[in-house]
Scaffold this motif. Structure first.
Motif, mmCIF file in Angstrom:
data_model
loop_
_atom_site.group_PDB
_atom_site.id
_atom_site.type_symbol
_atom_site.label_atom_id
_atom_site.label_comp_id
_atom_site.label_asym_id
_atom_site.label_seq_id
_atom_site.Cartn_x
_atom_site.Cartn_y
_atom_site.Cartn_z
ATOM 1 N N GLU A 1 88.771 33.334 -55.921
ATOM 2 C CA GLU A 1 88.835 32.587 -57.167
ATOM 3 C C GLU A 1 87.643 31.666 -57.367
ATOM 4 O OE1 GLU A 1 91.435 30.306 -54.147
ATOM 5 O OE2 GLU A 1 90.742 32.348 -54.535
ATOM 6 N N GLY A 2 86.654 31.712 -56.440
ATOM 7 C CA GLY A 2 85.490 30.855 -56.568
ATOM 8 C C GLY A 2 85.872 29.387 -56.508
ATOM 9 N N SER A 3 85.174 28.564 -57.270
ATOM 10 C CA SER A 3 85.488 27.135 -57.323
ATOM 11 C C SER A 3 84.907 26.540 -58.586
ATOM 12 C CB SER A 3 84.924 26.405 -56.102
ATOM 13 O OG SER A 3 83.507 26.315 -56.170
ATOM 14 N N ALA A 4 85.470 25.415 -59.013
ATOM 15 C CA ALA A 4 84.952 24.720 -60.194
ATOM 16 C C ALA A 4 83.519 24.257 -59.958
ATOM 17 C CB ALA A 4 85.849 23.533 -60.536
ATOM 18 N N ARG A 5 83.244 23.864 -58.739
ATOM 19 C CA ARG A 5 81.904 23.391 -58.385
ATOM 20 C C ARG A 5 80.883 24.512 -58.519
ATOM 21 N NH1 ARG A 5 81.430 19.467 -53.233
ATOM 22 N NH2 ARG A 5 79.206 18.962 -53.274
ATOM 23 N N LEU A 6 81.247 25.689 -58.029
ATOM 24 C CA LEU A 6 80.352 26.838 -58.103
ATOM 25 C C LEU A 6 80.211 27.312 -59.545
ATOM 26 C CD1 LEU A 6 78.683 28.536 -56.146
ATOM 27 C CD2 LEU A 6 80.623 30.093 -55.927
ATOM 28 N N ALA A 7 81.284 27.213 -60.319
ATOM 29 C CA ALA A 7 81.219 27.618 -61.726
ATOM 30 C C ALA A 7 80.252 26.732 -62.509
ATOM 31 C CB ALA A 7 82.608 27.563 -62.350
ATOM 32 N N LEU B 1 74.384 26.250 -64.838
ATOM 33 C CA LEU B 1 73.041 25.683 -64.750
ATOM 34 C C LEU B 1 72.018 26.736 -64.323
ATOM 35 C CD1 LEU B 1 73.834 22.247 -63.055
ATOM 36 C CD2 LEU B 1 73.464 22.722 -65.489
ATOM 37 N N LEU B 2 72.383 27.578 -63.366
ATOM 38 C CA LEU B 2 71.457 28.595 -62.873
ATOM 39 C C LEU B 2 71.196 29.661 -63.925
ATOM 40 C CD1 LEU B 2 72.792 28.959 -59.226
ATOM 41 C CD2 LEU B 2 70.643 27.912 -59.941
ATOM 42 N N GLN B 3 72.226 30.056 -64.656
ATOM 43 C CA GLN B 3 72.023 31.070 -65.691
ATOM 44 C C GLN B 3 71.126 30.546 -66.809
ATOM 45 O OE1 GLN B 3 76.201 32.136 -66.444
ATOM 46 N NE2 GLN B 3 75.807 34.134 -65.522
ATOM 47 N N ALA B 4 71.258 29.281 -67.155
ATOM 48 C CA ALA B 4 70.390 28.711 -68.181
ATOM 49 C C ALA B 4 68.965 28.497 -67.669
ATOM 50 C CB ALA B 4 70.964 27.387 -68.675
ATOM 51 N N SER B 5 68.836 28.255 -66.363
ATOM 52 C CA SER B 5 67.516 28.001 -65.772
ATOM 53 C C SER B 5 66.736 29.277 -65.528
ATOM 54 C CB SER B 5 67.680 27.250 -64.444
ATOM 55 O OG SER B 5 68.291 26.007 -64.631
ATOM 56 N N LEU C 1 74.256 16.909 -59.217
ATOM 57 C CA LEU C 1 74.615 15.994 -58.140
ATOM 58 C C LEU C 1 75.596 14.920 -58.611
ATOM 59 C CD1 LEU C 1 71.156 15.575 -56.374
ATOM 60 C CD2 LEU C 1 73.096 16.991 -55.658
ATOM 61 N N ASP C 2 75.555 14.581 -59.887
ATOM 62 C CA ASP C 2 76.530 13.647 -60.439
ATOM 63 C C ASP C 2 77.911 14.286 -60.541
ATOM 64 O OD1 ASP C 2 74.686 11.624 -60.683
ATOM 65 O OD2 ASP C 2 74.317 11.947 -62.821
ATOM 66 N N MET C 3 77.945 15.539 -60.976
ATOM 67 C CA MET C 3 79.204 16.210 -61.268
ATOM 68 C C MET C 3 79.870 16.827 -60.044
ATOM 69 S SD MET C 3 80.163 16.150 -64.500
ATOM 70 C CE MET C 3 81.127 17.652 -64.678
ATOM 71 N N ALA C 4 79.065 17.401 -59.149
ATOM 72 C CA ALA C 4 79.610 18.206 -58.054
ATOM 73 C C ALA C 4 80.666 17.497 -57.205
ATOM 74 C CB ALA C 4 78.469 18.722 -57.169
#
Length: 277
Positions: A95-101, A106-110, A35-38
């Motif tokens: 091309e997706g987005s930086a936000r989604l990347a 985070l999701l892959q690590a979680s 939420l800080d970064m998005a």
């Protein structure tokens, strides 16, 4: 896109959590980081799509088992697009987005590197033909948990079980489950009785020359193993080593490929079922 629905009680819980920044940071630091970064990262260009993703991310990442048994899928499912014969999570943009990347990391690590959609879990179950499963390199055991929920017998192993030792790929973080299914270490795998009357699952085995995948396949072959599920990229990609792919080509036959597999747009992973030639 269907909007997320939740009970009024859950809305109240989320509202209270988001209004208490100190509590959010303490209880769910990775959600707070997102939420800080998005807001400072480029999104899809559609504010409604980005807002829906953020809501799903916060809801499922803070709700635990109480809100979903497969939160990874519930977060990304509405953002899956069929493109060039593949199903990818890209938010509707090639091309997706930086936000989604950032969310992807985070999701892959979680949860897990690969996305376990219900269709892929069903495909694995069909390929296994009632045989038990052994997953090596199971990480948090997230895929193992989904397969077990589908009625399969699953034993999961990892060289660094996240609930027992430090795992750089799946670190301990407040607000996240260390494991979703019991994950044993390789010492326990080594004492398994032979023969290998199970299906071996390798989901995103390490690449970049790491020998884990080829060593696991060799042990499986020596024990008489006959069926393998491989989830990862093809030769030259992020997963597996050259010796692993050489062995597959020489001694195995590709029997099945999941046509419904869902990948992040940044990855080229596939789900394949192999049998001994």
């Amino acid at each position: 896109m269907a909007e997320l629905t939740m009970t009024s009680g859950r809305w109240d819980e989320l509202t209270a959590l988001l209004q208490d920044e100190q509590r959010l940071r303490s209880e769910f630091p990775k959600v707070a980081d997102y939420l800080d970064m998005a807001p400072g990262l480029a999104g899809t260009g559609d504010d409604q799509v980005d807002a829906q993703f953020d809501l799903r991310f916060v809801h499922y990442m803070t709700g635990g088992h109480a809100v979903s048994q497969n939160p990874y899928w519930d977060i990304v499912e509405p953002f899956v697009i069929e493109e060039h014969g593949r199903r990818v999570v890209n938010g509707g943009r090639s091309e997706g987005s930086a936000r989604l990347a950032y969310a992807q990391l985070l999701l892959q690590a979680s949860y897990a590197c690969a996305i376990p959609s219900p269709q892929t879990i069903a495909w694995v179950a069909n390929f296994c033909t009632d045989r038990p499963i052994v997953e090596l390199g199971a990480g948090r055991g997230y895929w193992a948990a989904q397969l077990a929920r589908a009625g399969l017998s699953v034993d999961a192993y990892d060289s660094e079980p996240p609930d027992k030792t430090r795992n750089a790929s799946f670190p301990k973080v407040a607000g996240q489950a260390d494991v979703w299914h019991p994950v044993r270490d390789l010492t326990e795998f080594a004492i398994r009785a032979e023969p290998a009357d199970y299906v071996l699952v390798l989901c995103w085995p390490p690449g970049w020359g790491d020998t884990m995948s080829s060593e696991a396949l060799t042990l499986f072959e020596e024990a008489g193993g006959e069926r393998l599920v491989y989830i990862g990229e093809r030769k030259g990609g992020k997963t597996g080593n050259d010796a692993f792919f050489t062995a597959l080509s020489a001694r195995w036959r590709l029997e099945s490929v999941d046509p419904h597999f869902v990948s992040w747009w940044t990855d080229a992973d596939v789900a394949q079922g192999w049998v001994r030639a």
